[in-house]
Design a protein around this motif. Structure first.
Motif, mmCIF file in Angstrom:
data_model
loop_
_atom_site.group_PDB
_atom_site.id
_atom_site.type_symbol
_atom_site.label_atom_id
_atom_site.label_comp_id
_atom_site.label_asym_id
_atom_site.label_seq_id
_atom_site.Cartn_x
_atom_site.Cartn_y
_atom_site.Cartn_z
ATOM 1 N N LYS A 98 -21.597 11.758 -8.032
ATOM 2 C CA LYS A 98 -20.997 12.775 -8.902
ATOM 3 C C LYS A 98 -21.076 12.346 -10.364
ATOM 4 O O LYS A 98 -21.383 13.145 -11.242
ATOM 5 C CB LYS A 98 -19.539 13.019 -8.509
ATOM 6 N N ARG A 99 -20.784 11.077 -10.627
ATOM 7 C CA ARG A 99 -20.818 10.570 -12.007
ATOM 8 C C ARG A 99 -22.238 10.598 -12.563
ATOM 9 O O ARG A 99 -22.441 10.937 -13.731
ATOM 10 C CB ARG A 99 -20.251 9.154 -12.086
ATOM 11 N N GLU A 157 -24.567 12.648 -11.759
ATOM 12 C CA GLU A 157 -24.875 14.056 -12.024
ATOM 13 C C GLU A 157 -24.136 14.563 -13.257
ATOM 14 O O GLU A 157 -24.741 15.194 -14.135
ATOM 15 C CB GLU A 157 -24.495 14.894 -10.799
ATOM 16 N N GLN A 158 -22.850 14.264 -13.364
ATOM 17 C CA GLN A 158 -22.043 14.716 -14.507
ATOM 18 C C GLN A 158 -22.561 14.162 -15.821
ATOM 19 O O GLN A 158 -22.545 14.841 -16.840
ATOM 20 C CB GLN A 158 -20.582 14.267 -14.344
ATOM 21 N N ARG A 159 -23.002 12.932 -15.792
ATOM 22 C CA ARG A 159 -23.411 12.261 -17.022
ATOM 23 C C ARG A 159 -24.911 12.345 -17.273
ATOM 24 O O ARG A 159 -25.412 11.761 -18.233
ATOM 25 C CB ARG A 159 -22.938 10.806 -16.970
#
Length: 128
Positions: free
Chosen positions: A54-55, A57-59
Motif C-alpha cells: 500500500k505504501r 502504491e501511495q508514494r
C-alpha cells in the motif's frame, strides 16, 4: 490417487509405503542440517507485506528487479550480523524489513523520511 488436494482439505485416502518412505527420507535430510528445496527457495525470496505494498502504491515507488536483488543482498548482510528488524536505505528510499521472514514491512520515499525518526529497528544497511 488422482484426486487433487486443495487448501483447507485433508487427504484421507490410503497411504502407500512409498509415501511414508519419502516422508521419512525428507525428515532424514532435514535432520542432517540440509534444508528442503522449497524452504531454500522461500528463504531466498523477498516478500512485501500488505502494508508495504500500500505504501509503495501511495508514494509512487516502483521497484525494479535489480533494486529487489539489492534489498535481498542487504537482508543477507543484516542476517549475517544477527539483525532482526532492519532499516535499509537505498537512494532516496527507505525500507523497514523483518530480516527473519525476509519481508519488507513498510517503504518510504524522501518526502516521507523528512521526520528522520525510525523506531523498532536494531540495524541499518545503506545501499550505495
Amino acid at each position: 490417487m488422482n484426486e487433487r488436494i486443495t487448501v483447507g482439505r485433508l487427504y484421507t485416502g490410503p497411504t502407500s509405503p512409498s509415501l511414508i518412505h519419502k516422508a521419512n527420507k525428507s525428515v532424514e535430510l532435514s535432520s542432517t542440517g540440509e534444508k528442503p528445496f522449497a524452504q531454500l527457495l522461500g528463504d531466498s525470496l523477498l516478500k512485501l507485506s500488505n502494508h508495504a505494498m500500500k505504501r509503495l502504491e501511495q508514494r509512487g515507488i516502483e521497484l525494479k528487479s535489480e533494486q529487489m536483488q539489492q534489498i535481498g543482498t542487504a537482508i543477507d548482510k543484516a542476517a549475517a550480523k544477527g539483525a532482526k528488524e532492519s532499516l535499509i536505505l537505498m537512494q532516496d528510499m527507505a525500507f523497514i524489513v523483518n530480516v527473519k521472514n525476509r519481508t519488507v514491512v513498510t517503504a518510504m520515499d524522501s518526502e516521507s523520511m523528512k521526520d528522520n525518526v525510525f523506531t523498532q529497528i536494531d540495524s541499518a544497511v545503506i545501499i550505495p
